[in-house]
Scaffold this motif. Structure first.
Motif, PDB file in Angstrom:
ATOM      1  N   HIS A  11       0.642  -0.918   0.139  1.00 32.69           N
ATOM      2  CA  HIS A  11       0.111  -0.220   0.521  1.00 32.69           C
ATOM      3  C   HIS A  11       0.628   1.185   0.019  1.00 32.69           C
ATOM      4  CE1 HIS A  11      -3.724  -2.505  -0.007  1.00 32.69           C
ATOM      5  NE2 HIS A  11      -3.411  -2.845   1.545  1.00 32.69           N
ATOM      6  N   ASP A  12       1.612   1.040   0.672  1.00 33.18           N
ATOM      7  CA  ASP A  12       3.171   2.509   0.966  1.00 33.18           C
ATOM      8  C   ASP A  12       3.706   2.615  -0.589  1.00 33.18           C
ATOM      9  OD1 ASP A  12       2.179   2.567   3.579  1.00 33.18           O
ATOM     10  OD2 ASP A  12       3.841   1.595   3.852  1.00 33.18           O
ATOM     11  N   GLY A  13       4.237   1.573  -2.012  1.00 38.77           N
ATOM     12  CA  GLY A  13       4.415   2.201  -2.641  1.00 38.77           C
ATOM     13  C   GLY A  13       5.568   0.873  -3.247  1.00 38.77           C
ATOM     14  N   LYS A  14       5.675   0.908  -4.335  1.00 40.11           N
ATOM     15  CA  LYS A  14       6.336  -0.473  -5.373  1.00 40.11           C
ATOM     16  C   LYS A  14       7.932  -0.075  -5.553  1.00 40.11           C
ATOM     17  CE  LYS A  14       2.207  -0.075  -8.752  1.00 40.11           C
ATOM     18  NZ  LYS A  14       1.885   0.442  -9.681  1.00 40.11           N
ATOM     19  N   THR A  15       8.536  -1.318  -4.882  1.00 44.62           N
ATOM     20  CA  THR A  15       9.702  -1.476  -5.306  1.00 44.62           C
ATOM     21  C   THR A  15      10.260  -1.650  -6.400  1.00 44.62           C
ATOM     22  OG1 THR A  15      10.449  -1.774  -2.985  1.00 44.62           O
ATOM     23  CG2 THR A  15      11.387  -2.418  -4.736  1.00 44.62           C
ATOM     24  N   LEU A  16      10.850  -0.810  -6.941  1.00 40.30           N
ATOM     25  CA  LEU A  16      12.047  -1.211  -8.997  1.00 40.30           C
ATOM     26  C   LEU A  16      12.678  -2.060  -8.514  1.00 40.30           C
ATOM     27  CD1 LEU A  16      11.265   2.979 -10.208  1.00 40.30           C
ATOM     28  CD2 LEU A  16       9.908   0.568 -10.305  1.00 40.30           C
ATOM     29  N   GLY A  17      13.510  -1.971  -7.245  1.00 43.51           N
ATOM     30  CA  GLY A  17      14.855  -2.724  -7.232  1.00 43.51           C
ATOM     31  C   GLY A  17      15.491  -3.056  -6.030  1.00 43.51           C
ATOM     32  N   LEU A  18      16.567  -3.711  -6.019  1.00 39.74           N
ATOM     33  CA  LEU A  18      17.356  -4.464  -4.687  1.00 39.74           C
ATOM     34  C   LEU A  18      18.693  -4.657  -5.101  1.00 39.74           C
ATOM     35  CD1 LEU A  18      14.733  -6.508  -3.205  1.00 39.74           C
ATOM     36  CD2 LEU A  18      15.328  -4.355  -2.212  1.00 39.74           C
TER      37      LEU A  18
END
Length: 324
Positions: free
Chosen positions: A177-184
């Motif tokens: 709900h807080d957002g989307k991660t693009l990379g790690l």
């Protein structure tokens, strides 16, 4: 116990050595040099389970060999013949000064072997798409394009970045709900994960956005926190990638397989939570038909060992080309 028996594997060949009970890792390196003609400076040992990668000069040069007696030891080092070929290529590449008139510049006749060797060293050891998601071969092409991007290659050579595994990220596992991660970036370059796919798996993110994400993750090889030093390095990498991208001249890559003009970028998304050190993990099953290697159910150490072997193969191929 009057001696220690230790075996190691080098280029598929098994070698056995005997040592006194109090022998150390430094004595192993010396015996390998005397027996196999591999200088200590070229020796790296992948030891499993648990210990990991040891390279000369060792962090603990008096590590007792008794602690390694029942472990699997893989020697990652060129063959003596390959070292000889590389030395010959190095000698032949040195300029020869002659007392002759200066001639007009002409195109170089020989390939830049030093650049070739560096590109084989400072790269991504293994490409791993997620086989359980649709169309994994398209994901492989995307990851390979990033690996072979002229700007990415130039920046990795400059900063001496070596990444064990480049893989894709499952969007469903990194959307909240807080957002989307693009990379790690895991463990400062062991594994980099990128969100290649759209949220409903019906397409792929725009190449320029993902390449910029990769620049961000490469900076985490050096800095874990998102501090001023990190952002300065990220901006430097992004500029290097743009400046060295001779194929596109730094402009939009239109009419390409991964050009997505509808992908406007970052609102509601965040690049990552900072570089982090995590525990063991298992990547989704996959098989690479081009290399014959398999990543089916490999844990982190096994995958890193495979990546190291593939990187050594690239270096050997580069050495052979340099000596040809």
């Amino acid at each position: 116990m009057d001696h220690i028996s230790l075996s190691l594997t080098h280029h598929g060949n098994r070698h056995e050595f005997d040592f006194p009970p109090d022998a150390t890792i430094s004595e192993l390196a010396e015996k390998v040099f005397l027996s196999l003609s591999i200088p200590q400076a070229n020796q790296k040992y992948m030891i499993t389970p648990k210990v990991g990668l040891l390279k000369y000069p060792f962090a603990d040069p008096v590590l007792p060999l008794s602690s390694l007696e029942k472990k699997k030891i893989l020697l990652l080092a060129p063959l003596p013949s390959e070292l000889s070929s590389l030395s010959k290529a190095t000698a032949e590449s040195k300029p020869r000064f002659r007392s002759s008139p200066v001639k007009a510049a002409t195109p170089a006749r020989h390939r830049d072997w030093k650049k070739t060797q560096e590109e084989a060293t400072y790269t991504f050891g293994t490409i791993v798409p997620l086989a359980y998601l649709p169309n994994p071969e398209k994901s492989r092409r995307y990851l390979e394009r990033l690996r072979d991007d002229a700007g990415i290659k130039a920046s990795m050579r400059k900063h001496k970045f070596s990444v064990g595994v480049l893989t894709e990220m499952n969007p469903a596992e990194h959307t909240t709900h807080d957002g989307k991660t693009l990379g790690l970036n895991r463990n400062r370059g062991e594994v980099i994960e990128l969100r290649l796919r759209t949220d409903v798996y019906d397409g792929y993110r725009d190449y320029k956005i993902i390449r910029k994400t990769l620049c961000h993750e490469l900076a985490h090889n050096v800095f874990g926190e998102h501090d001023r030093d990190f952002w300065d390095l990220t901006n430097k990498i992004e500029k290097e990638v743009e400046d060295n991208d001779w194929r596109s001249g730094g402009h939009a890559l239109t009419n390409q397989e991964f050009y997505n003009p509808a992908d406007a970028g970052i609102e509601g998304e965040h690049l990552d939570g900072g570089g982090w050190t995590g525990g063991d993990f298992v990547l989704g099953g996959n098989s690479n038909p081009s290399s014959g290697s398999s990543t089916q159910g490999l844990d982190r150490r096994e995958l890193m060992a495979q990546a190291a072997e593939e990187r050594m193969k690239k270096q050997r191929d580069a050495s052979r080309e340099a000596g040809a």
